[in-house]
Design an enzyme around this catalytic site. Sequence first.
Site, PDB file in Angstrom:
ATOM      1  N   ARG A 119       1.183  -1.149  -0.041  1.00  0.00           N
ATOM      2  CA  ARG A 119       0.351  -0.485  -0.049  1.00  0.00           C
ATOM      3  C   ARG A 119       0.764   1.048  -0.122  1.00  0.00           C
ATOM      4  NH1 ARG A 119      -3.374   1.225   3.227  1.00  0.00           N
ATOM      5  NH2 ARG A 119      -5.020   2.241   1.691  1.00  0.00           N
ATOM      6  N   TYR A 146      -0.057   3.051  -3.642  1.00  0.00           N
ATOM      7  CA  TYR A 146      -0.809   4.265  -2.802  1.00  0.00           C
ATOM      8  C   TYR A 146      -0.256   5.136  -2.731  1.00  0.00           C
ATOM      9  CZ  TYR A 146      -4.402   0.314  -3.452  1.00  0.00           C
ATOM     10  OH  TYR A 146      -4.877  -1.120  -4.466  1.00  0.00           O
ATOM     11  N   CYS A 194      14.549  -3.903  -4.096  1.00  0.00           N
ATOM     12  CA  CYS A 194      15.645  -3.275  -5.462  1.00  0.00           C
ATOM     13  C   CYS A 194      14.912  -2.392  -6.356  1.00  0.00           C
ATOM     14  CB  CYS A 194      16.472  -3.874  -6.059  1.00  0.00           C
ATOM     15  SG  CYS A 194      17.895  -5.087  -5.108  1.00  0.00           S
ATOM     16  N   GLU A 195      13.721  -1.124  -5.258  1.00  0.00           N
ATOM     17  CA  GLU A 195      13.454  -0.170  -6.206  1.00  0.00           C
ATOM     18  C   GLU A 195      13.140   0.474  -4.644  1.00  0.00           C
ATOM     19  OE1 GLU A 195      11.375  -0.739  -8.639  1.00  0.00           O
ATOM     20  OE2 GLU A 195      11.024  -2.993  -9.695  1.00  0.00           O
ATOM     21  N   TYR A 249      -5.679  -5.771   2.290  1.00  0.00           N
ATOM     22  CA  TYR A 249      -5.394  -5.343   1.499  1.00  0.00           C
ATOM     23  C   TYR A 249      -4.004  -5.746   2.025  1.00  0.00           C
ATOM     24  CZ  TYR A 249      -9.742  -3.215   0.174  1.00  0.00           C
ATOM     25  OH  TYR A 249     -11.175  -3.854   0.159  1.00  0.00           O
TER      26      TYR A 249
HETATM   27  C1  LIG Z   1     -17.351  -4.213  -5.560  1.00  0.00           C
HETATM   28  C2  LIG Z   1     -16.830  -4.338  -4.487  1.00  0.00           C
HETATM   29  N1  LIG Z   1     -17.447  -4.190  -3.236  1.00  0.00           N
HETATM   30  C3  LIG Z   1     -16.567  -3.313  -2.084  1.00  0.00           C
HETATM   31  C4  LIG Z   1     -15.645  -3.118  -1.993  1.00  0.00           C
HETATM   32  C5  LIG Z   1     -14.860  -3.481  -0.731  1.00  0.00           C
HETATM   33  O1  LIG Z   1     -14.130  -1.649  -0.715  1.00  0.00           O
HETATM   34  P1  LIG Z   1     -13.757  -0.901   1.018  1.00  0.00           P
HETATM   35  O2  LIG Z   1     -12.730  -2.470   1.037  1.00  0.00           O
HETATM   36  O3  LIG Z   1     -12.995  -0.305   0.865  1.00  0.00           O
HETATM   37  O4  LIG Z   1     -14.751  -1.520   1.691  1.00  0.00           O
HETATM   38  C6  LIG Z   1     -14.474  -3.304  -3.034  1.00  0.00           C
HETATM   39  C7  LIG Z   1     -13.425  -2.500  -3.066  1.00  0.00           C
HETATM   40  O5  LIG Z   1     -12.643  -2.175  -4.081  1.00  0.00           O
HETATM   41  C8  LIG Z   1     -14.919  -4.147  -4.137  1.00  0.00           C
HETATM   42  O6  LIG Z   1     -14.603  -3.137  -5.110  1.00  0.00           O
END
Ligand SMILES: Cc1ncc(COP(=O)(O)O)c(C=O)c1O
Length: 413
Positions: A308, A312, A338-339, A367
């Site tokens: 992340r 991001y 190595c980045e 994530y």
């Molecule tokens: C279709 C869909 N539903 C739900 C989510 C869950 O999102 P979040 O983890 O931000 O709640 C995502 C993630 O991007 C998604 O693509």
Amino acid sequence: MLEIKNKLPFVEDTSLHDIIKVCQTPFYVYSQKMITHKVEMTKKILGKNIFFSVKANSNQAILKLMNSLGIGADVVSVGELKRSLDAGFPPNKIIFEGVGKSKEDLIYAIQKNIRLINTESLEEIKLLQKLALEKNKIIDIGVRLNPNIDGGTISKISTGKKTDKFGIEINEIEKIVNLISNCNNLNLIGVSCHIGSQISNIDAYKNTFIEMKKAADKFMASGINIKHVDLGGGFHVSYGKNDPKFRIEDVKSELDSQFNSSKYELSFEPGRYLIAEAGILVTSIINTKENGGVNYLIVDAGMNTFVRPAMYNAHHDIETITKKTDNSIQYTVAGPICESTDIFVRNILLSKQTVGDILIIRNTGAYGKVMSSTYNTRSLPAEVLVNKENFAMIYIPEKIEKNIEEDIIPSWL
Ligand SMILES: Cc1ncc(COP(=O)(O)O)c(C=O)c1O
């Protein structure tokens, strides 16, 4: 979720040092108590129709826990669908969406009799009709609409603007209605949307609810009996003190205002909100160096372990569990990859650190492991679940050397 008790770090009633003794860094640790708390609280405020977005964390133990807490699963691939079924989610509590489902994916989902397949294009609806006809089945479907709303989040996790690749444009309802009227094997019973992740702006929720209510009403007026309105996920999690404030209660107030007395069954698909804060990443310092006045702590977790920050620009609080001095030093924490982008945080103040010391990267339950890779031929991280004074390894990575055996050498080499 990490607490200091008598100067020692604990997750629930388990000493982090006890985990470190048996588990090689880098590894993720999750608190069952915290996950349970977030799920129960979300259900209490938003109602029972919560579908955990499996993409946020698809470990089998986590999915089993989510299922035991009475929520459903929201999946975006056949892999996630299989994992969810395997973890015990009843098929009628699984929603399948995703912008790129193949014919084989759809056939698998049809055979499993899941609650809803949410379609994301007119072409997909046509394909689904063909497949349902071939299988001689009538299936329930939903359509994911793109409400053209900017959630105010970063562009890399925005999904609800009309130029984003997701959903069917909300002003194409008439086209959907016409198409569905010729699809005898499809029962359109749901509309859904998901405008992005990390949404804190309450007006974005309000506008989404207004648009989705209008859309559902429009389908109803065209003779299509919409039962479910799925309002997606995206609830904001605070990753640091500079993050905006977000209260899920404010989402509920908007929900009540906009869907007041309507008969639709309302549902949500949160991922991050249910698990991000329940996880930490534990990593060891493997080297220290000073380059051009920057004090680097090189740790054994890299962007391959937790992507992340590199992907991001995400901020995650990092702290030490081995505070030795009161004097703080400004450090930049970097991984071994190595980045140049393999940096977790720049210029944070920590007490003096040395090789072998442990750092904690906070709020990494969502994530995190799911996005890890073996880039630079490095092993995946392990995962540990804590329940009070007990802990269990819930993922043990294979030694990376094993991958060598998976490649196939052609006869001419
Ligand atoms: C279709 C869909 N539903 C739900 C989510 C869950 O999102 P979040 O983890 O931000 O709640 C995502 C993630 O991007 C998604 O693509």
